[in-house]
Motif scaffolding. Structure first.
Motif, short mmCIF file in Angstrom:
data_model
loop_
_atom_site.label_atom_id
_atom_site.label_comp_id
_atom_site.label_asym_id
_atom_site.label_seq_id
_atom_site.Cartn_x
_atom_site.Cartn_y
_atom_site.Cartn_z
N GLY A 46 26.87 13.89 -14.17
CA GLY A 46 26.61 12.54 -13.72
C GLY A 46 25.16 12.16 -13.97
O GLY A 46 24.43 12.82 -14.71
N VAL A 47 24.74 11.08 -13.33
CA VAL A 47 23.37 10.59 -13.47
C VAL A 47 22.92 10.05 -12.12
O VAL A 47 23.73 9.54 -11.33
N GLY A 48 21.63 10.20 -11.86
CA GLY A 48 21.12 9.75 -10.58
C GLY A 48 19.81 9.00 -10.70
O GLY A 48 19.16 8.98 -11.75
N LEU A 49 19.41 8.40 -9.59
CA LEU A 49 18.13 7.71 -9.46
C LEU A 49 17.40 8.32 -8.28
O LEU A 49 17.99 8.54 -7.22
N ARG A 50 16.12 8.65 -8.47
CA ARG A 50 15.29 9.12 -7.38
C ARG A 50 14.20 8.10 -7.10
O ARG A 50 13.46 7.71 -8.01
N ILE A 51 14.11 7.68 -5.87
CA ILE A 51 13.05 6.80 -5.41
C ILE A 51 12.09 7.66 -4.60
O ILE A 51 12.44 8.13 -3.52
N ILE A 52 10.90 7.89 -5.13
CA ILE A 52 9.95 8.81 -4.51
C ILE A 52 8.85 7.98 -3.85
O ILE A 52 8.07 7.31 -4.51
N TRP A 53 8.83 8.05 -2.55
CA TRP A 53 7.97 7.20 -1.73
C TRP A 53 6.79 8.03 -1.23
O TRP A 53 6.96 8.98 -0.46
N VAL A 84 24.33 9.15 -1.50
CA VAL A 84 23.05 8.64 -1.05
C VAL A 84 22.51 9.63 -0.02
O VAL A 84 23.21 9.95 0.95
N ASP A 85 21.29 10.13 -0.23
CA ASP A 85 20.76 11.15 0.67
C ASP A 85 19.24 11.14 0.61
O ASP A 85 18.64 10.42 -0.22
N MET A 86 18.63 11.94 1.45
CA MET A 86 17.19 12.12 1.44
C MET A 86 16.86 13.47 0.84
O MET A 86 17.46 14.48 1.25
N GLY A 87 15.95 13.51 -0.09
CA GLY A 87 15.56 14.76 -0.71
C GLY A 87 16.33 15.06 -1.98
O GLY A 87 17.44 14.57 -2.19
N GLN A 119 5.10 10.24 -2.59
CA GLN A 119 5.20 11.61 -3.08
C GLN A 119 6.06 12.52 -2.22
O GLN A 119 6.74 13.40 -2.74
N ALA A 120 6.05 12.36 -0.91
CA ALA A 120 6.72 13.33 -0.04
C ALA A 120 8.15 12.94 0.33
O ALA A 120 8.95 13.80 0.68
N THR A 121 8.51 11.66 0.26
CA THR A 121 9.84 11.21 0.66
C THR A 121 10.65 10.87 -0.58
O THR A 121 10.28 9.98 -1.35
N VAL A 122 11.77 11.58 -0.76
CA VAL A 122 12.62 11.38 -1.94
C VAL A 122 13.95 10.80 -1.48
O VAL A 122 14.65 11.39 -0.65
N ILE A 123 14.30 9.64 -2.01
CA ILE A 123 15.59 9.00 -1.73
C ILE A 123 16.48 9.23 -2.95
O ILE A 123 16.12 8.90 -4.07
N LEU A 124 17.64 9.82 -2.72
CA LEU A 124 18.55 10.22 -3.80
C LEU A 124 19.74 9.28 -3.88
O LEU A 124 20.38 8.98 -2.87
N LEU A 125 20.06 8.83 -5.10
CA LEU A 125 21.30 8.09 -5.37
C LEU A 125 21.93 8.72 -6.61
O LEU A 125 21.32 8.70 -7.69
N ASP A 142 0.80 -1.23 0.00
CA ASP A 142 0.00 0.00 0.00
C ASP A 142 0.83 1.28 0.00
O ASP A 142 0.32 2.36 0.30
N GLN A 143 2.12 1.15 -0.32
CA GLN A 143 2.99 2.32 -0.44
C GLN A 143 3.25 2.60 -1.92
O GLN A 143 3.65 1.70 -2.66
N PHE A 144 3.02 3.83 -2.35
CA PHE A 144 3.18 4.20 -3.76
C PHE A 144 4.62 4.66 -4.02
O PHE A 144 5.11 5.60 -3.38
N ILE A 145 5.30 4.01 -4.96
CA ILE A 145 6.70 4.28 -5.26
C ILE A 145 6.83 4.74 -6.71
O ILE A 145 6.28 4.11 -7.62
N GLN A 146 7.58 5.84 -6.93
CA GLN A 146 7.91 6.30 -8.28
C GLN A 146 9.42 6.28 -8.45
O GLN A 146 10.16 6.56 -7.50
N LEU A 147 9.86 5.99 -9.67
CA LEU A 147 11.29 5.99 -9.98
C LEU A 147 11.58 7.04 -11.05
O LEU A 147 10.87 7.12 -12.05
N SER A 148 12.64 7.83 -10.82
CA SER A 148 13.04 8.85 -11.78
C SER A 148 14.52 8.70 -12.11
O SER A 148 15.35 8.49 -11.20
N ILE A 149 14.85 8.82 -13.39
CA ILE A 149 16.23 8.89 -13.85
C ILE A 149 16.58 10.37 -14.00
O ILE A 149 15.82 11.14 -14.60
N VAL A 150 17.78 10.76 -13.48
CA VAL A 150 18.12 12.19 -13.43
C VAL A 150 19.55 12.42 -13.91
O VAL A 150 20.50 12.40 -13.11
#
Length: 252
Positions: A218-225, A246-249, A227-233, A185-193
């Motif tokens: 460079g290039v990154g991946l965002r895992i958006i949990w 690796v960070d939050m936001g 909508q409000a929580t963004v995990i940065l790689l 029941d957790q909505f996850i989005q993935l973004s290439i950056v």
């Protein structure tokens, strides 16, 4: 307002035990003068003994971002000022100006709704009786961060690799959401950056020009949990280094 007591520890002339690389015998070793001591003796820096640093901070901002944690469109334009003042007990007296603009834009909202161009440009100037350890601290409406280098400004260079009286930088990110799914029941989005960062420092504001900037990409991946929580790689590289973050936001 902020009130702080700063301590600077140096080891000039202190003795420690070392091991002779040939004989293996333990011998006393005395620390030489540090670079901080050399610069202070040459009159290049102040603040090597630390001290009280008290200042007031104020600013103004114009914010039209549609959703602050992960915006698709809008602007953030801000200006703030920090004033360290002896009249409120500070051992130092200086002023810092900081201005930045962020823009988030969907160039093709009907064809590629998931594609966002994110940009940021910033410039800061500090002058007066400035301790050496204060040049590297920047403040914005989104919170404090360090000078050029590291995940928040110039990825691909070590944290706070460059700082000085005047600092300028620009960041560009192409954020593209490639998919979404649900887990428990957790909505996850993935973004290439893919991203590009550029910046440099100067001694004076009138020295600002278009030459000798430091570049990183460079290039990154965002895992958006939810909508409000963004995990940065992020993976970034420059002429000096290759780094992984690796960070939050979002970076901005």
């Amino acid at each position: 307002m902020e009130f702080s007591k700063n301590s600077v520890r140096r080891y000039d002339g202190t003795s420690s035990v070392a091991r002779d690389p040939i004989t293996g015998i333990k011998v006393p070793a005395v620390e030489d003068s540090s670079k901080i001591t050399e610069d202070a003796n040459a009159g290049k820096i102040i603040g090597i003994n630390g001290g009280n640093l008290n200042y007031v901070r104020a600013g103004i901002a114009y914010d039209t971002r549609d959703y602050e944690p992960d915006p698709d469109r809008g602007w953030l334009i801000e200006y703030n000022i920090n004033k360290a003042e002896r009249t409120i007990g500070s051992d130092f007296n200086y002023i810092r100006h900081f201005a930045q603009a962020k823009n988030f834009y969907q160039p093709f909202p009907k064809l590629f709704e998931e594609f966002v161009i994110a940009q940021r440009v910033a410039l800061t100037k500090i002058e007066g009786n400035v301790p050496f350890f204060e040049y590297r601290y920047l403040f914005s409406i989104d919170g404090p961060f360090g000078a050029l280098g590291g995940q928040n400004t110039l990825r691909g260079y070590r944290q706070e690799r460059f700082f000085g009286p005047v600092i300028g930088f620009y960041n560009l990110e192409l954020r593209y959401r490639v998919g979404s799914f649900s887990v428990w029941d957790q909505f996850i989005q993935l973004s290439i950056v893919p991203f590009y960062d550029v910046g440099r420092v100067w001694d004076k504001l009138h020295d600002v020009n278009t030459l000798n900037y430091k570049h990183a990409r460079g290039v990154g991946l965002r895992i958006i949990w939810d909508q409000a929580t963004v995990i940065l790689l992020d993976y970034a590289y420059s002429k000096e280094d290759q780094l992984f973050y690796v960070d939050m936001g979002h970076t901005f």
